[in-house]
Scaffold this motif. Structure first.
Motif, PDB file in Angstrom:
ATOM      1  N   ASP A 454      49.992  41.347  51.567  1.00 35.13           N
ATOM      2  CA  ASP A 454      50.011  40.168  51.871  1.00 35.13           C
ATOM      3  C   ASP A 454      49.101  39.194  51.165  1.00 35.13           C
ATOM      4  N   ALA A 455      50.293  38.376  50.097  1.00 40.15           N
ATOM      5  CA  ALA A 455      49.543  37.545  50.032  1.00 40.15           C
ATOM      6  C   ALA A 455      48.992  36.209  50.114  1.00 40.15           C
ATOM      7  N   ALA A 456      49.191  35.707  51.466  1.00 41.36           N
ATOM      8  CA  ALA A 456      48.476  34.912  51.675  1.00 41.36           C
ATOM      9  C   ALA A 456      47.198  35.443  52.704  1.00 41.36           C
ATOM     10  N   SER A 457      47.129  37.115  52.349  1.00 41.16           N
ATOM     11  CA  SER A 457      46.120  37.047  52.837  1.00 41.16           C
ATOM     12  C   SER A 457      45.391  38.633  53.402  1.00 41.16           C
ATOM     13  N   PRO A 458      45.573  38.756  51.554  1.00 38.58           N
ATOM     14  CA  PRO A 458      45.234  40.098  51.305  1.00 38.58           C
ATOM     15  C   PRO A 458      44.401  40.708  51.761  1.00 38.58           C
ATOM     16  N   ARG A 459      43.972  42.073  52.015  1.00 41.49           N
ATOM     17  CA  ARG A 459      43.135  42.903  53.019  1.00 41.49           C
ATOM     18  C   ARG A 459      42.158  43.715  51.655  1.00 41.49           C
ATOM     19  N   PHE A 460      42.001  43.359  50.375  1.00 36.86           N
ATOM     20  CA  PHE A 460      41.446  44.389  50.054  1.00 36.86           C
ATOM     21  C   PHE A 460      40.652  42.883  48.870  1.00 36.86           C
ATOM     22  N   ASP A 462      40.985  41.680  45.331  1.00 29.92           N
ATOM     23  CA  ASP A 462      41.840  42.522  43.944  1.00 29.92           C
ATOM     24  C   ASP A 462      41.764  41.071  42.201  1.00 29.92           C
ATOM     25  N   ALA A 463      40.612  41.193  42.948  1.00 28.33           N
ATOM     26  CA  ALA A 463      40.443  39.747  42.138  1.00 28.33           C
ATOM     27  C   ALA A 463      40.719  40.596  40.418  1.00 28.33           C
ATOM     28  N   CYS A 464      40.731  41.055  40.007  1.00 21.14           N
ATOM     29  CA  CYS A 464      40.387  42.118  38.624  1.00 21.14           C
ATOM     30  C   CYS A 464      42.510  42.083  37.892  1.00 21.14           C
ATOM     31  N   PHE A 465      43.252  42.141  39.373  1.00 23.77           N
ATOM     32  CA  PHE A 465      44.145  41.973  39.075  1.00 23.77           C
ATOM     33  C   PHE A 465      45.019  41.294  39.222  1.00 23.77           C
ATOM     34  N   SER A 466      44.781  40.497  40.088  1.00 25.07           N
ATOM     35  CA  SER A 466      45.127  38.982  40.108  1.00 25.07           C
ATOM     36  C   SER A 466      45.156  38.119  39.959  1.00 25.07           C
ATOM     37  N   GLY A 467      42.986  37.631  39.842  1.00 27.02           N
ATOM     38  CA  GLY A 467      42.548  36.826  39.490  1.00 27.02           C
ATOM     39  C   GLY A 467      41.971  35.828  41.193  1.00 27.02           C
ATOM     40  N   ASP A 468      43.047  36.525  42.272  1.00 24.91           N
ATOM     41  CA  ASP A 468      42.375  35.897  43.804  1.00 24.91           C
ATOM     42  C   ASP A 468      41.080  36.447  43.276  1.00 24.91           C
ATOM     43  N   TYR A 469      39.714  35.281  43.279  1.00 27.33           N
ATOM     44  CA  TYR A 469      38.495  35.598  43.936  1.00 27.33           C
ATOM     45  C   TYR A 469      38.073  34.713  44.377  1.00 27.33           C
ATOM     46  N   PRO A 470      37.581  36.282  45.709  1.00 24.02           N
ATOM     47  CA  PRO A 470      38.061  35.769  47.074  1.00 24.02           C
ATOM     48  C   PRO A 470      36.294  34.919  47.433  1.00 24.02           C
ATOM     49  N   VAL A 471      35.444  34.530  46.243  1.00 21.58           N
ATOM     50  CA  VAL A 471      33.826  34.320  46.079  1.00 21.58           C
ATOM     51  C   VAL A 471      33.447  33.013  44.784  1.00 21.58           C
ATOM     52  N   ALA A 472      33.737  32.184  45.287  1.00 16.85           N
ATOM     53  CA  ALA A 472      34.139  31.484  43.423  1.00 16.85           C
ATOM     54  C   ALA A 472      32.811  32.070  43.001  1.00 16.85           C
ATOM     55  N   PRO A 473      32.796  32.708  41.729  1.00 17.88           N
ATOM     56  CA  PRO A 473      31.792  33.227  40.615  1.00 17.88           C
ATOM     57  C   PRO A 473      30.919  31.627  40.544  1.00 17.88           C
ATOM     58  N   SER A 474      30.483  31.192  41.047  1.00 17.42           N
ATOM     59  CA  SER A 474      29.617  29.622  40.114  1.00 17.42           C
ATOM     60  C   SER A 474      28.861  29.609  39.645  1.00 17.42           C
ATOM     61  N   ASP A 475      28.029  30.597  39.011  1.00 15.31           N
ATOM     62  CA  ASP A 475      27.601  30.910  37.922  1.00 15.31           C
ATOM     63  C   ASP A 475      28.190  31.182  37.062  1.00 15.31           C
ATOM     64  N   LYS A 476      29.958  30.989  36.263  1.00 20.91           N
ATOM     65  CA  LYS A 476      30.467  32.037  35.843  1.00 20.91           C
ATOM     66  C   LYS A 476      30.694  30.809  35.402  1.00 20.91           C
ATOM     67  N   ILE A 477      31.154  29.636  36.038  1.00 22.78           N
ATOM     68  CA  ILE A 477      32.187  28.595  36.378  1.00 22.78           C
ATOM     69  C   ILE A 477      31.500  27.557  35.715  1.00 22.78           C
ATOM     70  N   GLU A 478      30.279  27.948  36.222  1.00 23.93           N
ATOM     71  CA  GLU A 478      29.050  27.067  35.503  1.00 23.93           C
ATOM     72  C   GLU A 478      28.452  27.213  33.813  1.00 23.93           C
ATOM     73  N   GLU A 479      29.115  28.649  33.918  1.00 27.87           N
ATOM     74  CA  GLU A 479      28.863  28.845  31.985  1.00 27.87           C
ATOM     75  C   GLU A 479      30.571  27.913  31.576  1.00 27.87           C
ATOM     76  N   GLY A 480      31.648  27.343  32.229  1.00 29.82           N
ATOM     77  CA  GLY A 480      32.835  27.419  31.527  1.00 29.82           C
ATOM     78  C   GLY A 480      34.081  27.947  31.876  1.00 29.82           C
ATOM     79  N   PHE A 481      33.804  29.459  32.846  1.00 27.50           N
ATOM     80  CA  PHE A 481      34.434  30.446  33.230  1.00 27.50           C
ATOM     81  C   PHE A 481      35.734  29.460  34.379  1.00 27.50           C
ATOM     82  N   GLU A 482      36.969  29.592  33.304  1.00 26.57           N
ATOM     83  CA  GLU A 482      38.318  29.250  34.096  1.00 26.57           C
ATOM     84  C   GLU A 482      38.934  29.795  34.819  1.00 26.57           C
TER      85      GLU A 482
END
Length: 487
Positions: A454-460, A462-482
């Motif tokens: 369910d793309a709107a509310s996935p159960r798992f 699966d960010a490594c496959f979808s790029g859908d991160y349930p928690v924003a990786p704030s440290d990495k974003i600060e380092e430049g991760f897009e």
């Protein structure tokens, strides 16, 4: 002591996170913990540690590099860890340094507070650890390790709560990312999962008086404990004597358990969400056979992690299953220094082709994942050199196109094959006749979601496959991760 080296050809897999285990209410609890950590060794082979408590001897700890069997089976070590309460940790570092100087990074971590001592073992990754560490250092904290997990101890030290259990709650409310935690005080065994439940944690019963907390059910089996239930996402349990107290210290959130536990990390004899990991992996193979059929003579797993999916693929397709690749079971993680000559041998020190079975056959190779693709190319070369007529790869996970920031050691995105190539380009680069991955919907169906993802509310998660991160990786974003652009 001889240098400690990884296999020079094991860098094409996502590395295990960590394993945690705790026991209370049994004589020589540290021995139970050592057995549990042995069963969780697949989750981390770099180092391990145990902390125990005895009323007459206080808190004691032992931390060592290498395998549990080489360090925590010796009387001269285990005799220093008395008591009926102990926790332990096996480590593959996702944060912190490696090498001979990094024993300070080996968990469990220990802190002495005004109300007594507390030891903590953490599985996962704190995605705001850099910001927390910077804040804590500015306020006077002195860190002893480079591990993100040490932030929890320092946050506890700054809490004004009157009990250690409440201080743990206080600390973890400041933490972002993924965490399953096992902790201990002088009298209590404590287990906590983050609100999304990304990393696993289960509760077990040992006879009439003992309790265990573990990353996986397979570690309960080894000590003869009965599985009671999973610690729920966002739950904290405090075990003292025969009493288990449960609280919900975090803002409720929808569960996003790591789906890669089903694909690779967990042992196949563990149970996740009431389902056998082995059966889920076998069902992934069934989905693969339905989604990506091909005319062939033989289905072969890339051992050992590809075996259940290969069995499922063979059963569904009707193509015979065979062990076309044999794994050297006696090659430990410590090996000779990886010179260029040894590296050029590729995977042959670990895997060997069963030539008599492969020769002249159209072969389907089933593996759990493709990360960089380097090992896939080497295995393909070995199969062709053995006389295979065709080589087809079937992968029991979707393309790994995004790094994990929740406790899995993943290459940066530019080094992930699926982040820079299409499926056809990957097929040509690896050099096989065909290459197909199970779809994300197929993976969800194999894990028990009949309707797929369910793309709107996935159960798992699966960010490594979808790029859908349930928690924003704030440290990495600060380092430049897009992050992935919104669709």
């Amino acid at each position: 002591m001889a240098p400690f080296y990884s296999h020079p050809f094991d860098d094409d897999k996502l590395k295990e996170e960590c394993g945690i285990f705790g026991v209370t209410g049994v004589v020589d609890a540290s021995n139970f913990v050592a057995l549990g950590l042995h069963a969780l060794q697949h989750r981390g082979q770099e180092a391990g540690g145990i902390v125990s408590y005895h009323p007459d001897h206080g808190f004691n700890s032992a931390r060592r590099f290498g395998y549990v069997r080489d360090n925590f089976t010796k009387a001269d070590v285990m005799d220093t860890l008395p008591g009926q309460l102990a926790i332990g940790h096996v480590r593959y570092s996702t944060a912190g340094s490696k090498g001979a100087t990094a024993i300070r990074d080996v968990q469990p971590f220990f802190g002495e507070f005004s109300m007594g001592g507390c030891a903590i073992a953490h599985n996962g990754n704190i995605t705001n650890a850099i910001a927390l560490r910077r804040e804590l250092i500015e306020r006077g904290s002195i860190f002893q390790s480079s591990s993100d997990s040490e932030c929890i101890i320092h946050l506890m030290a700054r809490s004004i709560q009157k009990s250690l259990a409440e201080r743990i709650k206080d600390a973890l409310r400041r933490v972002e990312g993924a965490f399953s935690v096992v902790a201990m005080t002088r009298t209590k065994l404590i287990g906590v999962r983050d609100p999304l439940g990304v990393r696993p944690l289960v509760l077990g019963r040992i006879s009439d008086h003992g309790w265990a907390l573990s990353s996986e059910t397979c570690a309960l089996d080894i000590i003869g404990a009965d599985f009671v239930r999973e610690i729920e996402p966002g739950e904290m349990v405090v075990i003292e004597g025969n009493k288990v107290e449960s609280t919900r210290p975090f803002t409720p959130a929808k569960s996003r358990f790591c789906i890669f536990e089903n694909v690779y990390f967990s042992r196949p004899d563990s149970i996740i969400g009431g389902r056998s990991v082995y059966e889920t992996r076998r069902q992934i193979g069934v989905e693969l056979a339905r989604e990506a059929p091909v005319d062939a003579d033989l289905v072969c797993p890339v051992p050992d992690s590809g075996t259940p999916a290969a069995i499922g693929y063979a059963h569904e397709s009707g193509i015979p299953f065979g062990m076309g690749i044999i794994r050297n079971q006696y090659m430990g993680r410590t090996f000779i220094e990886p010179t260029d000559h040894i590296r050029n041998m590729g995977v042959r020190l670990k895997l060997n082709v069963n030539r008599a079975l492969i020769k002249g056959k159209r072969v389907i190779l089933v593996d759990d994942s493709v990360v960089r693709g380097t090992t896939s190319r080497k295995i393909k070369d070995m199969i062709l050199e053995a006389g295979a007529a065709e080589v087809h790869f079937r992968i029991a996970s979707p393309p790994t196109a995004w790094p994990c920031f929740y406790g899995v050691d993943t290459p940066e995105r530019s080094k992930l094959l699926a982040a820079t190539m299409s499926e056809d380009e990957m097929r040509d680069w690896i050099g096989v006749d065909s290459l197909k991955f199970v779809s994300l919907d197929g993976l969800y169906r194999a894990a028990g979601e009949a309707a797929g993802r369910d793309a709107a509310s996935p159960r798992f998660c699966d960010a490594c496959f979808s790029g859908d991160y349930p928690v924003a990786p704030s440290d990495k974003i600060e380092e430049g991760f897009e992050m992935k652009a919104a669709e």
